[in-house]
Design a protein around this motif. Structure first.
Motif, PDB file in Angstrom:
ATOM      1  N   ARG A   1       2.464  -4.641  -1.039  1.00 38.40           N
ATOM      2  CA  ARG A   1       3.479  -3.613  -1.249  1.00 38.40           C
ATOM      3  C   ARG A   1       3.065  -2.782  -2.459  1.00 38.40           C
ATOM      4  O   ARG A   1       2.871  -3.310  -3.559  1.00 38.40           O
ATOM      5  CB  ARG A   1       4.862  -4.237  -1.470  1.00 38.40           C
ATOM      6  CG  ARG A   1       5.298  -5.132  -0.311  1.00 38.40           C
ATOM      7  CD  ARG A   1       6.686  -5.719  -0.526  1.00 38.40           C
ATOM      8  NE  ARG A   1       6.965  -6.765   0.461  1.00 38.40           N
ATOM      9  CZ  ARG A   1       7.366  -6.543   1.695  1.00 38.40           C
ATOM     10  NH1 ARG A   1       7.551  -5.294   2.102  1.00 38.40           N
ATOM     11  NH2 ARG A   1       7.583  -7.538   2.541  1.00 38.40           N
ATOM     12  N   ALA A   2       2.901  -1.491  -2.255  1.00 36.37           N
ATOM     13  CA  ALA A   2       2.455  -0.596  -3.323  1.00 36.37           C
ATOM     14  C   ALA A   2       3.460  -0.571  -4.472  1.00 36.37           C
ATOM     15  O   ALA A   2       4.670  -0.574  -4.247  1.00 36.37           O
ATOM     16  CB  ALA A   2       2.251   0.812  -2.778  1.00 36.37           C
TER      17      ALA A   2
ATOM     18  N   PRO B   1       4.565   3.720  -4.187  1.00 34.14           N
ATOM     19  CA  PRO B   1       4.273   4.384  -2.908  1.00 34.14           C
ATOM     20  C   PRO B   1       4.622   5.865  -2.961  1.00 34.14           C
ATOM     21  O   PRO B   1       5.505   6.286  -3.704  1.00 34.14           O
ATOM     22  CB  PRO B   1       5.174   3.638  -1.917  1.00 34.14           C
ATOM     23  CG  PRO B   1       6.282   3.070  -2.752  1.00 34.14           C
ATOM     24  CD  PRO B   1       5.654   2.731  -4.066  1.00 34.14           C
TER      25      PRO B   1
ATOM     26  N   MET C   1       0.751  -5.384   5.247  1.00 26.02           N
ATOM     27  CA  MET C   1       1.357  -4.466   4.282  1.00 26.02           C
ATOM     28  C   MET C   1       2.579  -3.827   4.907  1.00 26.02           C
ATOM     29  O   MET C   1       2.694  -3.756   6.132  1.00 26.02           O
ATOM     30  CB  MET C   1       0.358  -3.392   3.845  1.00 26.02           C
ATOM     31  CG  MET C   1      -0.102  -2.441   4.940  1.00 26.02           C
ATOM     32  SD  MET C   1      -1.425  -1.321   4.366  1.00 26.02           S
ATOM     33  CE  MET C   1      -2.767  -2.486   4.098  1.00 26.02           C
TER      34      MET C   1
ATOM     35  N   THR D   1       3.556   1.365   2.086  1.00 22.29           N
ATOM     36  CA  THR D   1       2.196   1.216   1.568  1.00 22.29           C
ATOM     37  C   THR D   1       1.191   1.800   2.542  1.00 22.29           C
ATOM     38  O   THR D   1       0.280   2.541   2.154  1.00 22.29           O
ATOM     39  CB  THR D   1       1.895  -0.267   1.313  1.00 22.29           C
ATOM     40  OG1 THR D   1       2.864  -0.802   0.409  1.00 22.29           O
ATOM     41  CG2 THR D   1       0.498  -0.453   0.731  1.00 22.29           C
TER      42      THR D   1
ATOM     43  N   SER E   1       1.295   5.580   2.528  1.00 30.43           N
ATOM     44  CA  SER E   1       0.703   6.134   1.320  1.00 30.43           C
ATOM     45  C   SER E   1      -0.819   6.161   1.411  1.00 30.43           C
ATOM     46  O   SER E   1      -1.467   7.152   1.042  1.00 30.43           O
ATOM     47  CB  SER E   1       1.129   5.311   0.097  1.00 30.43           C
ATOM     48  OG  SER E   1       2.531   5.315  -0.062  1.00 30.43           O
TER      49      SER E   1
ATOM     50  N   ILE F   1      -1.344   4.476  -6.207  1.00 28.78           N
ATOM     51  CA  ILE F   1      -0.143   3.858  -5.630  1.00 28.78           C
ATOM     52  C   ILE F   1       0.037   2.401  -6.062  1.00 28.78           C
ATOM     53  O   ILE F   1       1.061   1.787  -5.761  1.00 28.78           O
ATOM     54  CB  ILE F   1      -0.135   3.955  -4.087  1.00 28.78           C
ATOM     55  CG1 ILE F   1      -1.291   3.165  -3.467  1.00 28.78           C
ATOM     56  CG2 ILE F   1      -0.167   5.407  -3.647  1.00 28.78           C
ATOM     57  CD1 ILE F   1      -1.228   3.084  -1.956  1.00 28.78           C
TER      58      ILE F   1
ATOM     59  N   VAL G   1      -2.200  -0.570  -5.573  1.00 30.65           N
ATOM     60  CA  VAL G   1      -2.597  -1.633  -4.629  1.00 30.65           C
ATOM     61  C   VAL G   1      -4.039  -2.005  -4.911  1.00 30.65           C
ATOM     62  O   VAL G   1      -4.789  -1.224  -5.521  1.00 30.65           O
ATOM     63  CB  VAL G   1      -2.470  -1.181  -3.153  1.00 30.65           C
ATOM     64  CG1 VAL G   1      -1.035  -0.869  -2.793  1.00 30.65           C
ATOM     65  CG2 VAL G   1      -3.386   0.004  -2.858  1.00 30.65           C
TER      66      VAL G   1
END
Length: 277
Positions: free
Chosen positions: A9-10, A13, A220, A224, A227, A246, A248
């Motif tokens: 999960r960013a 995002p 994901m 995410t 993005s 973002i 990640v």
């Protein structure tokens, strides 16, 4: 399938939502597209598979706006792995929200018949999951051919870019009205046209097998994925810059790139040799 605790999960995002003017422009553009597709084919009816998920819910809403409720036929096609609440949502959408004609067709007998002809595949979760989706496509076209109708697809931009659909299954349709929209934008437009909050916020699942969710299978969540697609795949932003922007790991960007490149065959007609003459 990835385990729930490994879903990326960013941290930051991208916000890919539309302005009000952009939202209404897309709304109008899609409804005009649906109407134009039927006009070009010289027909006045459409068939759509209803899963109870946000993509088919939004597409059916827009189709009713474009064509009228009398011109849309919904098919609810449960199997043994579908949650009852999803099928109830699909019927609620057809009956209470849209007022369209719909049929409930159990696909288990069809799936079982196919597996009886080739029992070696019965224990293959992915093969059987794809078989379920392809059985639904078969029924969509059976009804559409019988009624002289077009089959409306429900695929969005996010799923198309990473191949998160079944070739000759939910990808086997006459058109995809919401194809330009990332998943985040699907949710926004659905809210805009009045889809109830519980459907807009429902956890996405293709329900190819029991307990499956999109996020766990892809590793994901959609914010995410959207993005990374918008920055790295569609936008050409380098891998490291995308990951840093973002929040990640670079491996997540690499994974999306691999999914995009590995699914190119799904976005193209089946290849053949170049003509010699």
């Amino acid at each position: 399938m990835a385990e729930a605790d490994t879903v990326v999960r960013a941290d930051n995002p991208l916000d890919l939502t539309f302005s009000e003017a952009e939202l209404e422009a897309h709304h109008e553009h899609i409804t005009e597209f649906v109407e134009a597709q039927l006009d070009a084919a010289g027909i006045d009816r459409a068939v759509i598979g209803l899963s109870g998920g946000i993509d088919s819910t939004l597409t059916s809403h827009l189709a009713v706006e474009a064509l009228g409720a009398d011109a849309l036929h919904g098919l609810v096609m449960p199997s043994e792995v579908n949650r009852d609440d999803n099928m109830s949502d699909a019927e609620r959408i057809a009956d209470e929200l849209l007022g369209i004609e719909y049929d409930v067709i159990e696909i288990n007998p069809l799936v079982d018949t196919v597996l009886d002809t080739y029992p070696e595949a019965a224990g293959d979760q992915m093969a059987v999951g794809n078989l379920r989706v392809r059985c639904r496509a078969l029924l969509n076209y059976l009804v559409a051919n019988h009624e002289d109708a077009l089959v409306l697809g429900t695929g969005n931009r996010s799923e198309a870019l990473v191949g998160y659909y079944t070739k000759y299954g939910d990808g086997a349709v006459d058109c995809h009205p919401i194809a330009p929209l990332y998943k985040q934008q699907v949710r926004q437009l659905a809210d805009h046209v009045g889809v109830p909050d519980d459907l807009v916020e429902k956890t996405p699942s293709a329900e190819m097998w029991s307990g499956q969710t999109d996020a766990e299978e892809m590793g994901m969540d959609y914010d995410t994925l959207d993005s990374i697609l918008a920055l790295h795949i569609d936008g050409g932003v380098p891998k490291a810059a995308t990951a840093n922007h973002i929040g990640v790991p670079e491996s997540a960007v690499e994974q999306v790139r691999e999914m995009y490149e590995g699914s190119a065959h799904k976005r193209a007609m089946p290849p053949g040799p170049t003509p010699l003459y």
